[in-house]
Structure formats: structure tokens, C-alpha cells
Design a protein around this motif. Structure first.
Motif, PDB file in Angstrom:
ATOM      1  N   TYR A  62       0.688  -1.226   0.241  1.00  0.00           N
ATOM      2  CA  TYR A  62      -0.777   0.131   0.141  1.00  0.00           C
ATOM      3  C   TYR A  62       0.954   0.908  -0.065  1.00  0.00           C
ATOM      4  O   TYR A  62       0.943   2.013  -0.568  1.00  0.00           O
ATOM      5  CB  TYR A  62      -1.107   0.292   0.939  1.00  0.00           C
ATOM      6  CG  TYR A  62      -2.196   0.843   1.612  1.00  0.00           C
ATOM      7  CD1 TYR A  62      -2.471   1.847   0.546  1.00  0.00           C
ATOM      8  CD2 TYR A  62      -1.595   2.371   2.010  1.00  0.00           C
ATOM      9  CE1 TYR A  62      -4.185   2.754   0.856  1.00  0.00           C
ATOM     10  CE2 TYR A  62      -2.162   3.452   2.376  1.00  0.00           C
ATOM     11  CZ  TYR A  62      -3.513   3.745   1.234  1.00  0.00           C
ATOM     12  OH  TYR A  62      -3.991   5.023   1.548  1.00  0.00           O
ATOM     13  N   ALA A  63       1.853   1.819   0.018  1.00  0.00           N
ATOM     14  CA  ALA A  63       3.302   2.375   0.662  1.00  0.00           C
ATOM     15  C   ALA A  63       3.492   2.688  -0.919  1.00  0.00           C
ATOM     16  O   ALA A  63       4.214   4.198  -0.766  1.00  0.00           O
ATOM     17  CB  ALA A  63       3.731   2.123   1.904  1.00  0.00           C
ATOM     18  N   LYS A  64       3.552   1.706  -1.387  1.00  0.00           N
ATOM     19  CA  LYS A  64       4.488   1.803  -2.374  1.00  0.00           C
ATOM     20  C   LYS A  64       3.616   2.823  -3.862  1.00  0.00           C
ATOM     21  O   LYS A  64       4.075   3.028  -4.401  1.00  0.00           O
ATOM     22  CB  LYS A  64       4.979   0.300  -2.632  1.00  0.00           C
ATOM     23  CG  LYS A  64       5.802   0.614  -4.264  1.00  0.00           C
ATOM     24  CD  LYS A  64       6.312  -0.585  -4.643  1.00  0.00           C
ATOM     25  CE  LYS A  64       6.985  -0.363  -6.483  1.00  0.00           C
ATOM     26  NZ  LYS A  64       8.266  -1.842  -6.117  1.00  0.00           N
ATOM     27  N   LYS A  65       2.002   1.543  -3.924  1.00  0.00           N
ATOM     28  CA  LYS A  65       1.460   1.961  -4.104  1.00  0.00           C
ATOM     29  C   LYS A  65       0.755   2.981  -4.472  1.00  0.00           C
ATOM     30  O   LYS A  65       0.639   3.898  -5.267  1.00  0.00           O
ATOM     31  CB  LYS A  65       0.128   1.213  -4.324  1.00  0.00           C
ATOM     32  CG  LYS A  65      -0.850   1.458  -5.563  1.00  0.00           C
ATOM     33  CD  LYS A  65      -2.060   0.776  -5.230  1.00  0.00           C
ATOM     34  CE  LYS A  65      -3.648   0.787  -5.751  1.00  0.00           C
ATOM     35  NZ  LYS A  65      -4.464  -0.146  -5.424  1.00  0.00           N
ATOM     36  N   SER A  66       1.201   3.964  -2.667  1.00  0.00           N
ATOM     37  CA  SER A  66       0.028   4.948  -3.426  1.00  0.00           C
ATOM     38  C   SER A  66       0.992   6.619  -2.872  1.00  0.00           C
ATOM     39  O   SER A  66       0.573   7.627  -2.370  1.00  0.00           O
ATOM     40  CB  SER A  66      -0.664   5.245  -1.293  1.00  0.00           C
ATOM     41  OG  SER A  66      -1.786   4.541  -1.730  1.00  0.00           O
ATOM     42  N   LYS A  67       1.990   6.024  -2.654  1.00  0.00           N
ATOM     43  CA  LYS A  67       3.431   6.755  -2.572  1.00  0.00           C
ATOM     44  C   LYS A  67       3.854   7.558  -1.726  1.00  0.00           C
ATOM     45  O   LYS A  67       3.357   9.019  -1.612  1.00  0.00           O
ATOM     46  CB  LYS A  67       2.982   7.527  -4.626  1.00  0.00           C
ATOM     47  CG  LYS A  67       4.088   6.941  -5.523  1.00  0.00           C
ATOM     48  CD  LYS A  67       4.259   7.654  -6.404  1.00  0.00           C
ATOM     49  CE  LYS A  67       3.533   7.198  -7.770  1.00  0.00           C
ATOM     50  NZ  LYS A  67       3.634   7.340  -8.804  1.00  0.00           N
ATOM     51  N   LEU A  68       3.399   7.316  -0.332  1.00  0.00           N
ATOM     52  CA  LEU A  68       3.864   8.015   0.683  1.00  0.00           C
ATOM     53  C   LEU A  68       4.407   8.659   1.184  1.00  0.00           C
ATOM     54  O   LEU A  68       5.761   8.031   0.108  1.00  0.00           O
ATOM     55  CB  LEU A  68       3.246   7.056   1.457  1.00  0.00           C
ATOM     56  CG  LEU A  68       1.754   5.908   1.812  1.00  0.00           C
ATOM     57  CD1 LEU A  68       2.016   5.230   2.346  1.00  0.00           C
ATOM     58  CD2 LEU A  68       0.618   7.078   1.672  1.00  0.00           C
ATOM     59  N   ASP A  69       4.793   9.985   1.923  1.00  0.00           N
ATOM     60  CA  ASP A  69       5.730  10.551   2.342  1.00  0.00           C
ATOM     61  C   ASP A  69       6.481  10.228   3.380  1.00  0.00           C
ATOM     62  O   ASP A  69       6.985   9.628   3.507  1.00  0.00           O
ATOM     63  CB  ASP A  69       5.341  11.957   2.273  1.00  0.00           C
ATOM     64  CG  ASP A  69       5.213  12.701   1.129  1.00  0.00           C
ATOM     65  OD1 ASP A  69       5.772  12.839  -0.145  1.00  0.00           O
ATOM     66  OD2 ASP A  69       4.538  13.755   1.243  1.00  0.00           O
ATOM     67  N   LEU A  70       5.168   9.412   3.807  1.00  0.00           N
ATOM     68  CA  LEU A  70       6.217   8.892   5.171  1.00  0.00           C
ATOM     69  C   LEU A  70       5.115   8.033   6.413  1.00  0.00           C
ATOM     70  O   LEU A  70       3.933   8.347   5.719  1.00  0.00           O
ATOM     71  CB  LEU A  70       6.010  10.056   6.722  1.00  0.00           C
ATOM     72  CG  LEU A  70       5.945   9.696   8.071  1.00  0.00           C
ATOM     73  CD1 LEU A  70       7.230   8.824   8.052  1.00  0.00           C
ATOM     74  CD2 LEU A  70       5.913  10.262   8.742  1.00  0.00           C
ATOM     75  N   LEU A  71       4.966   6.998   6.387  1.00  0.00           N
ATOM     76  CA  LEU A  71       4.200   5.500   7.102  1.00  0.00           C
ATOM     77  C   LEU A  71       4.808   6.174   8.498  1.00  0.00           C
ATOM     78  O   LEU A  71       6.186   5.712   8.737  1.00  0.00           O
ATOM     79  CB  LEU A  71       4.931   4.274   6.003  1.00  0.00           C
ATOM     80  CG  LEU A  71       3.743   3.669   6.924  1.00  0.00           C
ATOM     81  CD1 LEU A  71       2.536   3.419   6.452  1.00  0.00           C
ATOM     82  CD2 LEU A  71       4.252   2.159   6.574  1.00  0.00           C
ATOM     83  N   ALA A  72       3.655   6.026   9.185  1.00  0.00           N
ATOM     84  CA  ALA A  72       3.871   5.857  11.024  1.00  0.00           C
ATOM     85  C   ALA A  72       3.229   4.729  10.849  1.00  0.00           C
ATOM     86  O   ALA A  72       2.664   4.131  10.986  1.00  0.00           O
ATOM     87  CB  ALA A  72       3.059   7.053  11.588  1.00  0.00           C
ATOM     88  N   LEU A  73       4.105   3.950  11.695  1.00  0.00           N
ATOM     89  CA  LEU A  73       3.922   2.246  12.497  1.00  0.00           C
ATOM     90  C   LEU A  73       3.571   2.259  13.603  1.00  0.00           C
ATOM     91  O   LEU A  73       4.787   1.743  14.192  1.00  0.00           O
ATOM     92  CB  LEU A  73       4.349   1.651  11.090  1.00  0.00           C
ATOM     93  CG  LEU A  73       4.306  -0.033  11.726  1.00  0.00           C
ATOM     94  CD1 LEU A  73       2.603   0.022  10.753  1.00  0.00           C
ATOM     95  CD2 LEU A  73       4.362  -0.685  11.016  1.00  0.00           C
TER      96      LEU A  73
END
Length: 107
Positions: A62-73
Motif C-alpha cells: 500500500y505504501a509503495k502504490k500510494s507513494k506515501l511521504d511517511l508511514l507511521a507504524l
């Protein structure tokens, strides 16, 4: 997660829609404190509830597909032994994800 599974253990006797309802309720309970923290900060965040066979794989994809700037986990902070037995979503995401990753542990 696969419908019929809750957490890491199978949920015997549950119909897929029952398992999904339980997962949705767990998601709402987990997100409520984060929503409260973000209120009035001027920050924007997207909430996404993913379903699949492996949480780490689903999150990284999902992070790759959505081209996120930051992923908080969030991370439980398991030790090496627990992580090797139970697995670690955060470790799997970190290994596969090419997005900046912020891991948050509970105090």
C-alpha cells in the motif's frame, strides 16, 4: 488479515463478515487515540484498514502504490525471541518498504 482470522490466531466458527466486523471494531479502537492526538495540530493523516494474508506485505504494498511521504507504524517492541517466533509486522514492513518509516512504541 484473512477473513476468519483475528490477530495471529484463527477464529473458529466465525463467518467472514463476523471476522471483518471484529477487525473493523479493533481498527476503530486502535485509531481513536491517534485521532485525538492529531486534533487541532494542523497535520493531516490518512487512515487505511487493509485486509490480506500478511499484514507486513499489505502495508508495504500500500505504501509503495500510494507513494506515501511517511508511514507511521506502531510497534509492540518485541524482543528478538518473540519476534522470531511470532514475527514482526514492523520488521517485515521495514525490510520491504521504500518509504520513510516512523516506528512508534507504547511507553
Amino acid at each position: 488479515m484473512v477473513p476468519g482470522f483475528f490477530g495471529r490466531a484463527p477464529a473458529p466458527g466465525l463467518k467472514p463478515e463476523q471476522a471483518e466486523a471484529m477487525q473493523s471494531a479493533a481498527f476503530e479502537n486502535a485509531m481513536a487515540p491517534a485521532r485525538k492526538l492529531l486534533e487541532g495540530t494542523g497535520l493531516s493523516a490518512a487512515e487505511v484498514c487493509l485486509f490480506g494474508n500478511n499484514a507486513g506485505d499489505e502495508i508495504a504494498a500500500y505504501a509503495k502504490k500510494s507513494k506515501l511521504d511517511l508511514l507511521a507504524l506502531g510497534s509492540h517492541g518485541y524482543g528478538a525471541l518473540e519476534s522470531s517466533v511470532l514475527g514482526s509486522v514492523a520488521t517485515r514492513v521495514a525490510a520491504q518498504c521504500q518509504v520513510a518509516l516512523l516506528l512508534v512504541r507504547e511507553k
